[in-house]
Scaffold this motif. Structure first.
Motif, mmCIF file in Angstrom:
data_model
loop_
_atom_site.group_PDB
_atom_site.id
_atom_site.type_symbol
_atom_site.label_atom_id
_atom_site.label_comp_id
_atom_site.label_asym_id
_atom_site.label_seq_id
_atom_site.Cartn_x
_atom_site.Cartn_y
_atom_site.Cartn_z
ATOM 1 N N CYS A 177 43.183 84.251 98.120
ATOM 2 C CA CYS A 177 42.908 82.927 98.692
ATOM 3 C C CYS A 177 41.959 82.125 97.801
ATOM 4 O O CYS A 177 41.911 82.328 96.591
ATOM 5 C CB CYS A 177 42.382 83.074 100.118
ATOM 6 N N GLU A 178 41.179 81.219 98.420
ATOM 7 C CA GLU A 178 40.331 80.320 97.650
ATOM 8 C C GLU A 178 39.025 81.002 97.259
ATOM 9 O O GLU A 178 38.523 81.873 97.958
ATOM 10 C CB GLU A 178 40.032 79.056 98.460
ATOM 11 N N GLY A 179 38.456 80.578 96.116
ATOM 12 C CA GLY A 179 37.202 81.136 95.643
ATOM 13 C C GLY A 179 36.025 80.218 95.946
ATOM 14 O O GLY A 179 36.197 79.158 96.567
ATOM 15 N N PRO A 180 34.829 80.585 95.486
ATOM 16 C CA PRO A 180 34.529 81.810 94.729
ATOM 17 C C PRO A 180 34.856 83.074 95.527
ATOM 18 O O PRO A 180 34.983 83.039 96.741
ATOM 19 C CB PRO A 180 33.030 81.698 94.446
ATOM 20 N N TRP A 181 34.958 84.191 94.754
ATOM 21 C CA TRP A 181 35.397 85.443 95.360
ATOM 22 C C TRP A 181 34.333 86.520 95.191
ATOM 23 O O TRP A 181 33.726 86.661 94.123
ATOM 24 C CB TRP A 181 36.687 85.925 94.698
ATOM 25 N N ARG A 182 34.119 87.279 96.259
ATOM 26 C CA ARG A 182 33.201 88.410 96.180
ATOM 27 C C ARG A 182 33.936 89.599 95.580
ATOM 28 O O ARG A 182 35.049 89.923 95.985
ATOM 29 C CB ARG A 182 32.674 88.764 97.577
ATOM 30 N N LEU A 183 33.312 90.230 94.594
ATOM 31 C CA LEU A 183 33.928 91.347 93.876
ATOM 32 C C LEU A 183 33.704 92.619 94.687
ATOM 33 O O LEU A 183 32.728 93.347 94.501
ATOM 34 C CB LEU A 183 33.322 91.464 92.480
ATOM 35 N N THR A 184 34.624 92.881 95.610
ATOM 36 C CA THR A 184 34.466 94.024 96.518
ATOM 37 C C THR A 184 35.495 95.117 96.280
ATOM 38 O O THR A 184 35.282 96.271 96.647
ATOM 39 C CB THR A 184 34.576 93.561 97.982
ATOM 40 N N GLY A 185 36.642 94.771 95.720
ATOM 41 C CA GLY A 185 37.704 95.761 95.534
ATOM 42 C C GLY A 185 37.430 96.658 94.341
ATOM 43 O O GLY A 185 36.715 96.300 93.409
#
Length: 596
Positions: A256-264
């Motif tokens: 989806c839309e960012g910014p994105w949390r680097l969790t994966g």
């Protein structure tokens, strides 16, 4: 003859038994058949009307048969014509004297010159009909009284129309006089008949071989093992490419839309464990790795910025230049399952074999590769490595080893070094029957160098006769390399006989060798055609020339106008051969063949 005698020359058939070739343009003895027929007719009659594509008129509708063509031709003839010569374009032996005999026959009482009764015992004949050497009526070699021909055409038109009518229907109710003319009534309807008419044009070799040889059987093999073979069926993808959504670059999978949390967790190529992302999250991903479920975008490293704020997860932000970019490859991006990657007739080269594996194919249906063995002839020939001095009258084999490479470029897979056949009938019989060794017996094609002439030491033709072989091609109107031969052996192998002179052998191997592979495998091979300066000076009437071609440094080609056939010195530095058609004019295109 006066202008009261005219002619209709039919040249508009489909040529179905010639694979759709334009029959009128096929050359026999160096001359197009239509030109031969029109030349004979013009020496006897006044007006001449040709019917067919490019002629003076056409039958309506097009390709509706000879009767419709005769009607169209008759309508175009001048009113002053009383006698009408009706002739097809496929009579390469027709001469003016034969036509004069037919015209003169209408001045005699009706009679059957073959001894058979005429259609009616009395009455003026409507037509003089030619009979060939086998006693067959040749309905398209005749002379008609115009009034009778017009009346018969009108009657046929009233009783069902002219289109599709067999030409013999013209004669059903007519009194005719038959004239046995013999060989001039011979017609040419098949490629076998073209080949039987003497040395053929180089342009016809491919069609003659396709018509006269049986293709190799098909086999199903793994793609990499079949490299070099020819597809016998379309190559259709079993899997889409890629099969699943994957990353095209090292970077980050995004949801989806960012910014994105680097969790994966990081995804690597070959990792098929379950993984997913929720909206607003990201995961590192490698090139070729499966994209986690929920991802709708991948951005490579250089299009994002990764920052950390305290102890929480890192944040991935797209840089401005990432607008519109997406390195996610959806399933089927390159092709879908069922997509045709190549048609039947395509060569399965290494790239296409690799693509077949990418498409999920474990086997492909192919013909070939065509296995070949080279055998030289001539008691004067010594092995290439023979040290000097040579005995008087003996020469080294300067072409046999090279032909393995030349034939390879043409598409034949040659096994082992060349063999040798002494100049004896027994040795030639052994080669043709396979007794000369397993190499000749296991090959699809035996390539024989020399012995294609008719000299005292040339045992090939008598040996072919003893073996029960069928000669498919005997001589080509080309220089160098005209003395060549192709025969079908009783056990299914094919003999390709090449001239003994080195340059002639190379030229024939590069041209007829390619055509032979096409015939045995169904290979489709587009020609490489280029303009060449000075073509009118290089061309020869009545035969094709094959000349060394060298790059001119400016994107074009230059040709050697003079070559000697006893050696290959004139080929030095020439990576290609130019096929200069007979009678080529300035501005015509020339086929370029990479011979080695």
């Amino acid at each position: 003859m006066t202008d009261s005698v005219g002619a209709i020359v039919l040249a508009g058939g489909r040529g179905s038994r010639l694979g759709g070739a334009d029959k009128s343009g096929i050359t026999i003895a160096g001359r197009p058949m239509l030109e031969t027929v029109v030349g004979a007719v013009a020496a006897v009659v006044g007006p001449v009307v040709t019917v067919g594509p490019g002629g003076d008129t056409r039958e309506e509708p097009a390709f509706s048969g000879p009767v419709a063509g005769i009607a169209a031709g008759l309508a175009a003839l001048a009113d002053r014509v009383d006698l009408v010569v009706v002739v097809a374009c496929d009579l390469p032996d027709l001469d003016a004297d034969t036509l004069r005999r037919l015209v003169a026959a209408l001045d005699r009482p009706a009679a059957d010159s073959t001894g058979r009764p005429a259609a009616e015992p009395t009455g003026r004949p409507a037509a003089a009909l030619a009979v060939d050497a086998d006693g067959r009526d040749q309905y398209l070699l005749a002379v008609w009284h115009r009034r009778d021909l017009a009346s018969r055409l009108e009657a046929l038109g009233r009783s069902g129309g002219l289109a599709g009518r067999p030409v013999r229907a013209l004669y059903d109710d007519e009194v005719v006089t038959r004239v046995t003319v013999g060989a001039p009534a011979r017609d040419v309807d098949t490629w076998a008949e073209v080949a039987a008419s003497g040395p053929i044009a180089l342009a016809h070799v491919r069609a003659v071989l396709r018509a006269g040889l049986t293709p190799l059987p098909t086999t199903a093999r793994p793609p990499l093992e079949a490299a070099g073979a020819v597809l016998a069926a379309p190559l259709v993808a079993a899997d889409p490419m890629p099969r699943e959504p994957v990353s095209a670059m090292d970077g980050y999978a995004l949801a989806c839309e960012g910014p994105w949390r680097l969790t994966g967790r990081a995804r690597r190529a070959g990792d098929d464990s379950p993984a997913g992302l929720v909206a607003g999250t990201a995961a590192p991903i490698a090139t070729g790795a499966l994209v986690p479920a929920g991802s709708d975008r991948v951005l490579r490293h250089e299009l994002v910025e990764v920052t950390r704020d305290g102890s929480g997860p890192a944040v991935v932000t797209a840089l401005p230049r990432a607008a519109g970019q997406n390195d996610l490859r959806p399933a089927g991006e390159d092709w879908a399952a069922g997509h045709e990657l190549a048609d039947a007739g395509a060569t399965l080269d290494p790239a296409l074999a690799s693509a077949a594996l990418s498409a999920g194919l474990t086997s492909v249906t192919v013909r070939g590769p065509v296995r070949a063995v080279v055998v030289t002839t001539g008691d004067e020939i010594l092995p290439a490595h023979t040290p000097s001095p040579l005995p008087p009258g003996r020469i080294r084999d300067t072409v046999g080893p090279l032909l393995v490479e030349v034939l390879g470029r043409a598409g034949l897979a040659c096994s082992g070094p060349p063999g040798h056949c002494p100049d004896t009938a027994e040795a030639m019989d052994a080669v043709l029957t396979g007794r000369a060794g397993s190499a000749t017996s296991d090959a699809d094609v035996v390539v024989l160098v020399g012995a294609t002439g008719r000299g005292v030491a040339d045992h090939l033709r008598p040996a072919l006769d003893r073996a029960g072989a069928t000669i498919v091609l005997d001589g080509v109107r080309v220089r160098p390399g005209g003395s060549q031969l192709v025969a079908a052996l009783p056990d299914g192998r094919v003999l390709l006989g090449l001239p003994g002179n080195p340059l002639a052998a190379v030229s024939a191997a590069a041209t007829t060798g390619r055509a032979l592979v096409d015939a045995l495998t169904g290979r489709s091979r587009p020609e490489v055609l280029v303009p060449v300066p000075g073509l009118d000076r290089a061309a020869a009437p009545g035969r094709t020339r094959i000349l060394p071609a060298r790059p001119d440094g400016a994107g074009g080609w230059s040709l050697s106008a003079r070559v000697r056939t006893a050696h290959l010195a004139d080929l030095a530095g020439a990576p290609a051969l130019a096929v200069v058609p007979e009678g080529a004019a300035s501005g015509d295109l020339v086929e370029i063949i990479d011979w080695i």
